[in-house]
Write an enzyme that holds these catalytic residues in place. Structure first.
Site, short mmCIF file in Angstrom:
data_model
loop_
_atom_site.label_atom_id
_atom_site.label_comp_id
_atom_site.label_asym_id
_atom_site.label_seq_id
_atom_site.Cartn_x
_atom_site.Cartn_y
_atom_site.Cartn_z
N SER A 5 -34.27 21.87 -15.12
CA SER A 5 -35.07 23.07 -15.27
C SER A 5 -34.30 24.09 -16.11
O SER A 5 -33.22 24.54 -15.73
CB SER A 5 -35.35 23.65 -13.88
N THR A 47 -10.28 18.86 -13.94
CA THR A 47 -10.61 17.57 -13.32
C THR A 47 -12.10 17.39 -13.00
O THR A 47 -12.49 16.33 -12.52
CB THR A 47 -9.78 17.38 -12.03
N GLY A 48 -12.91 18.42 -13.25
CA GLY A 48 -14.33 18.35 -12.87
C GLY A 48 -15.05 17.21 -13.58
O GLY A 48 -15.71 16.38 -12.95
N GLY A 80 -29.59 18.48 -15.23
CA GLY A 80 -29.25 18.15 -16.62
C GLY A 80 -28.07 18.96 -17.11
O GLY A 80 -28.02 19.36 -18.28
N LEU A 93 -20.92 18.92 -9.39
CA LEU A 93 -20.62 20.05 -8.49
C LEU A 93 -21.31 19.88 -7.14
O LEU A 93 -20.86 20.45 -6.15
CB LEU A 93 -21.04 21.36 -9.16
N VAL A 119 -33.64 27.27 -14.28
CA VAL A 119 -32.47 27.30 -13.37
C VAL A 119 -31.19 27.36 -14.19
O VAL A 119 -30.27 28.10 -13.87
CB VAL A 119 -32.46 26.06 -12.44
N LYS A 169 -6.54 18.24 -27.19
CA LYS A 169 -5.75 18.85 -26.13
C LYS A 169 -4.60 17.92 -25.76
O LYS A 169 -4.83 16.75 -25.44
CB LYS A 169 -6.66 19.11 -24.91
N VAL A 204 -19.95 25.75 -18.19
CA VAL A 204 -18.49 25.78 -18.37
C VAL A 204 -18.05 24.31 -18.27
O VAL A 204 -18.88 23.42 -18.28
CB VAL A 204 -17.78 26.66 -17.33
N ALA A 217 -22.97 16.75 -15.49
CA ALA A 217 -23.02 15.62 -14.56
C ALA A 217 -24.27 14.79 -14.78
O ALA A 217 -24.21 13.55 -14.86
CB ALA A 217 -22.97 16.13 -13.12
C1 LIG Z 1 -15.44 28.16 -13.61
C2 LIG Z 1 -15.49 26.70 -13.85
C3 LIG Z 1 -14.71 26.15 -14.86
C4 LIG Z 1 -14.70 24.77 -15.06
N1 LIG Z 1 -13.89 24.24 -16.01
C5 LIG Z 1 -13.81 22.90 -16.14
C6 LIG Z 1 -12.99 22.32 -17.11
O1 LIG Z 1 -12.32 23.00 -17.90
N2 LIG Z 1 -12.95 20.98 -17.18
C7 LIG Z 1 -13.69 20.18 -16.37
O2 LIG Z 1 -13.59 18.96 -16.46
N3 LIG Z 1 -14.53 20.71 -15.47
C8 LIG Z 1 -14.61 22.05 -15.34
N4 LIG Z 1 -15.47 22.58 -14.45
C9 LIG Z 1 -16.40 21.69 -13.74
C10 LIG Z 1 -17.59 21.39 -14.65
O3 LIG Z 1 -18.09 22.57 -15.20
C11 LIG Z 1 -18.68 20.69 -13.87
O4 LIG Z 1 -18.12 19.59 -13.22
C12 LIG Z 1 -19.76 20.21 -14.81
O5 LIG Z 1 -20.23 21.23 -15.61
C13 LIG Z 1 -20.88 19.60 -14.03
O6 LIG Z 1 -21.77 20.52 -13.52
P1 LIG Z 1 -23.10 19.96 -12.89
O7 LIG Z 1 -23.84 19.21 -13.93
O8 LIG Z 1 -22.77 19.27 -11.63
O9 LIG Z 1 -23.90 21.27 -12.47
P2 LIG Z 1 -24.76 22.32 -13.33
O10 LIG Z 1 -24.20 22.55 -14.67
O11 LIG Z 1 -24.95 23.51 -12.43
O12 LIG Z 1 -26.17 21.62 -13.52
C14 LIG Z 1 -27.13 21.61 -12.51
C15 LIG Z 1 -28.44 21.09 -13.06
O13 LIG Z 1 -29.38 20.98 -12.01
C16 LIG Z 1 -30.60 21.53 -12.41
N5 LIG Z 1 -31.32 22.03 -11.24
C17 LIG Z 1 -30.82 22.71 -10.18
N6 LIG Z 1 -31.82 23.01 -9.32
C18 LIG Z 1 -32.95 22.49 -9.83
C19 LIG Z 1 -34.29 22.44 -9.41
N7 LIG Z 1 -34.72 23.03 -8.28
N8 LIG Z 1 -35.19 21.80 -10.18
C20 LIG Z 1 -34.83 21.21 -11.34
N9 LIG Z 1 -33.56 21.22 -11.78
C21 LIG Z 1 -32.63 21.85 -11.05
C22 LIG Z 1 -30.22 22.65 -13.36
O14 LIG Z 1 -31.28 22.99 -14.19
C23 LIG Z 1 -29.08 21.99 -14.11
O15 LIG Z 1 -29.61 21.23 -15.16
C24 LIG Z 1 -15.52 23.95 -14.25
C25 LIG Z 1 -16.34 24.51 -13.29
C26 LIG Z 1 -16.33 25.87 -13.07
C27 LIG Z 1 -17.20 26.45 -12.02
#
Ligand SMILES: Cc1cc2nc3c(=O)[nH]c(=O)nc-3n(C[C@H](O)[C@H](O)[C@H](O)COP(=O)(O)OP(=O)(O)OC[C@H]3O[C@@H](n4cnc5c(N)ncnc54)[C@H](O)[C@@H]3O)c2cc1C
Length: 501
Positions: free
Chosen positions: A39, A344-345, A13, A333, A42, A78, A47, A16
Site C-alpha cells: 500500500s 544486519t537488517g 513491498g 521488520l 502506508v 563499502k 531506510v 523485505a
Molecule cells: C533506522 C533504521 C535504519 C536501518 N538501517 C539499515 C541498514 O543500514 N542496513 C540494513 O541492512 N538494514 C537496515 N535497517 C533495516 C531495514 O531498513 C529493513 O530490514 C528493511 O527496510 C525491511 O523493511 P520491511 O520491508 O520489513 O518493512 P517496511 O519497509 O516497513 O515495509 C512494509 C510494507 O508493508 C506494507 N504494508 C503495511 N501494512 C499494510 C497494509 N495494511 N496493507 C497493505 N500493505 C501494508 C507497506 O506498504 C510496506 O510496503 C534499518 C532499519 C531502521 C529502522
C-alpha cells in the site's frame, strides 16, 4: 497440517517484500502462484541502505549484473564501518570486512600482533588490514587474480538507495511472474478449524486467499502479531535505542567506501554515502532523548541542507517469539529488529529467505520444520544481538547517563564468556557459524578498548626479531597493494556510474 502449497501471498513491498518476491520468483518461476500486496498510502521505512558482504550471495542467487545493480540503486561500495567517539570522545576505529594480517603456523595473526602491542611496540591494527587502509584512502577495486596478494581477497558490500533497491527488485520479480496488488489490507480471516490464515480483505473489497502468507508488513507484523498474536521478546534493556530520525542531504565531500557511525551523548548517528546523496540518521533511545532533541542533533551535524523532511521511526528492539507460526512466516521488520549499528537488517531478510527455500512446505506444514526454522532464526538473531551489545558495553565513556547505563548493564551469558576469553589470552572463536567472525570481534573488542592480559603462548617460540620482521613484511605488502588500487570514484566512473535524474 498436510496441504499442498501452491499459492503464496507476500504482504508488504518494502525491501523485505521485494527481496522475498524476487527470490521466490527466480527459484520457483511459474511453479507457484505468487502475489505481493502493498500500500503506497502506508509506505515503507525507506531506510536500510548499508549492507554487509553476504549480500553478494543474494545477488548471485538472483543472477544480478553487479554493475547494473550499483547503477540502478545509485550505490557505492563499502569496505567497513568507522566508529567515532564510541570508546571515548575523539577516538575512532574501523571495523573492516576481511582479515587482519595472515595466520602463521596455525596461530591467529592477532596473537603475534598482540605480543608486540602489549610491549608498546606495534603499529595500529588497521595497518594490517588492506580494507582499512583502502577505506581511509578512498580506494576500491574488486578482488584481483594475483597469487599470494592481499588484493586477491577483497570482501565488500554496498551502500544503496533503499527505495531504488525495492523498485529494482520489483521489476525483477514482476518480469518473472510475480503479481502485485496495490491496496490496503483492512481485515484478515483465519480458519476456525486450526487458526491458519485463510484470506486478506482489502479496502476495495477484494478478498485474497493463499496457502502460505509471508508477512513483510514491517514493525507492526499485521499477520504474525496482530492476527496470530505470536508474541515478542523485548531486548530493550540491552539495546535501549528505539527511535531513529533519517534525513538525506547532498554530499559535501568525496565519497569514501565506508559507513560512519558516530556515538552521541545517547545513541549514534550514521552517514551513508551514495552516488547522488548522503543518507544521515540518528538512532536514539526515547528514554534519554526526545524527538525534537534528536532532530536538532542530526541537523546540527549534517554536512549540507536536508533534501527531505525528517523520517521518524519507532520500534521495540527484540524478536518475534516464532518467525514461522502456522501458515505465516515473518520476514523483515515484522520478524523483529536489532538496531542497525552493523547493517544486519537486510542480511537477516536474506537468510530468512534462504531458510524458507530450504524448509519450503511444498507438501504441507510440518511442525518439526517450523520448530527447526524458528530455532535457527532465534540463534542467528541472538548471536547478532550479542555482537551489537558489545559496542555499548565495552566503552570508556561515562560522560552521560546513557553511557553509564550501557557500560554497567549485565549482558547475555554468551557475550560475557567471549569477553572473558579475550581478556585473558586474546582468544577469539567463531561459534556455531555465527555471522560475525574473529576479525569482527577483534576489531570491535580492540576498538572499544578491551586489552587482554596475554596472547597465545606459542608465539613465544619465535624470536622477537622474527615476529617483528613478519609484521613489518605484512604491513609493507598491504601498503604497496593499496597504492595500486584506484580510487572508489574512478572505479565507479569506469564501471557503474548512475545516470543523472
Ligand atoms: C533506522 C533504521 C535504519 C536501518 N538501517 C539499515 C541498514 O543500514 N542496513 C540494513 O541492512 N538494514 C537496515 N535497517 C533495516 C531495514 O531498513 C529493513 O530490514 C528493511 O527496510 C525491511 O523493511 P520491511 O520491508 O520489513 O518493512 P517496511 O519497509 O516497513 O515495509 C512494509 C510494507 O508493508 C506494507 N504494508 C503495511 N501494512 C499494510 C497494509 N495494511 N496493507 C497493505 N500493505 C501494508 C507497506 O506498504 C510496506 O510496503 C534499518 C532499519 C531502521 C529502522
Amino acid at each position: 497440517m498436510l496441504q499442498h502449497v501452491n499459492k503464496v501471498v507476500i504482504l508488504g513491498g518494502g525491501s523485505a517484500g521485494w527481496m522475498t518476491a524476487a527470490a521466490i520468483s527466480k527459484v520457483f518461476g511459474n511453479k507457484l502462484d505468487l502475489t505481493l500486496i502493498e500500500s503506497e498510502a502506508v509506505g515503507t521505512v525507506s531506510v536500510g541502505e548499508a549492507t554487509i558482504p553476504q549480500i553478494s550471495l543474494f545477488n548471485n542467487l538472483l543472477g544480478l549484473d553487479e554493475n547494473e545493480f550499483v547503477k540502478k540503486t545509485k550505490g557505492t561500495f563499502k569496505l567497513g564501518i568507522e566508529f567515532a567517539n564510541w570508546k571515548e570522545k575523539g577516538h575512532s576505529y574501523m571495523h573492516p570486512f576481511g582479515t587482519f594480517g595472515t595466520n602463521m603456523d596455525a596461530i591467529q595473526f592477532h596473537h603475534y600482533w598482540l605480543k608486540m602491542f602489549l610491549k608498546g611496540d606495534a603499529p595500529d591494527l588497521t595497518k594490517y588490514s588492506l580494507l582499512c587502509q583502502a577505506a581511509y584512502k578512498g580506494k576500491f577495486c574488486r578482488p584481483q587474480a594475483i597469487k599470494n596478494s592481499p588484493l586477491s581477497s577483497i570482501p565488500y558490500a554496498f551502500h544503496f538507495d533503499a527505495t531504488l533497491y525495492a523498485k529494482y527488485l520489483r521489476e525483477f520479480a514482476e518480469a518473472r511472474g510475480a503479481k502485485r496488488i496495490e491496496g490496503k489490507v483492512q481485515d484478515v480471516f483465519t480458519r476456525s478449524s486450526d487458526g491458519f490464515i485463510d484470506s486478506l480483505l482489502l479496502e476495495d473489497g477484494q478478498r485474497i486467499n493463499a496457502d502460505l502468507f509471508i508477512d513483510c508488513s514491517g514493525f507492526k507484523g499485521l499477520l504474525i502479531e496482530q492476527t496470530l498474536k505470536t508474541g515478542y521478546e523485548d531486548w530493550g534493556h540491552w539495546l535501549p535505542c528505539d527511535r531513529a530520525v533519517a534525513m538525506p542531504c547532498k554530499a559535501a565531500k568525496e565519497n569514501y567506501p565506508y559507513t560512519v557511525s558516530t556515538a552521541q551523548d545517547a545513541g549514534w548517528t550514521w552517514r551513508i554515502p551514495l552516488q547522488h546523496r548522503v543518507g544521515n540518521g540518528y538512532v536514539y533511545p526515547s528514554r534519554f532523548v526526545s524527538d525534537e532533541q534528536a532532530l536538532e542533533t542530526l541537523k546540527g551535524q549534517m554536512e549540507n541542507e536536508p533534501l527531505n523532511k525528517p523520517n521518524f521511526l519507532k520500534w521495540q528492539t527484540g524478536r518475534r517469539k516464532q518467525m514461522w507460526n502456522k501458515n505465516c512466516i515473518a520476514i523483515g521488520l515484522s520478524a523483529g529488529f536489532i538496531e542497525p549499528l552493523e547493517s544486519t537488517g537486510l542480511h537477516l531478510i536474506q537468510t530468512a529467505i534462504s531458510r524458507l527455500m530450504g524448509f519450503f512446505p511444498h507438501q504441507g506444514f510440518n511442525q518439526v520444520d517450523i520448530d527447526v526454522f524458528n530455532k535457527q532464526t532465534q540463534l542467528e538473531m541472538e548471536q547478532i544481538r550479542d555482537f551489537i551489545i558489545l559496542h555499548y558495553k565495552l566503552t570508556d565513556r561515562e560522560d552521560t547517563e546513557f553511557w553509564r547505563y550501557v557500560k554497567n548493564m549485565d549482558v547475555p551469558k554468551g557475550l560475557e564468556e567471549k569477553l572473558a576469553l579475550y581478556a585473558t589470552n586474546g582468544r577469539i572463536f567463531r561459534q556455531d557459524n555465527e555471522l560475525f567472525d574473529e576479525t569482527s570481534w577483534l576489531a570491535v573488542m580492540h576498538g572499544q578498548g578491551l586489552r587482554p592480559e596475554g596472547y597465545h603462548p606459542l608465539v613465544d617460540t619465535f624470536e622477537e626479531a622474527e615476529v617483528e620482521r613478519r609484521l613489518k613484511h605484512i604491513e609493507s605488502v598491504i601498503a604497496k597493494s593499496v597504492d595500486t588500487m584506484p580510487t572508489q570514484q574512478s572505479f565507479i566512473d569506469q564501471y557503474c556510474a548512475a545516470m543523472a535524474d
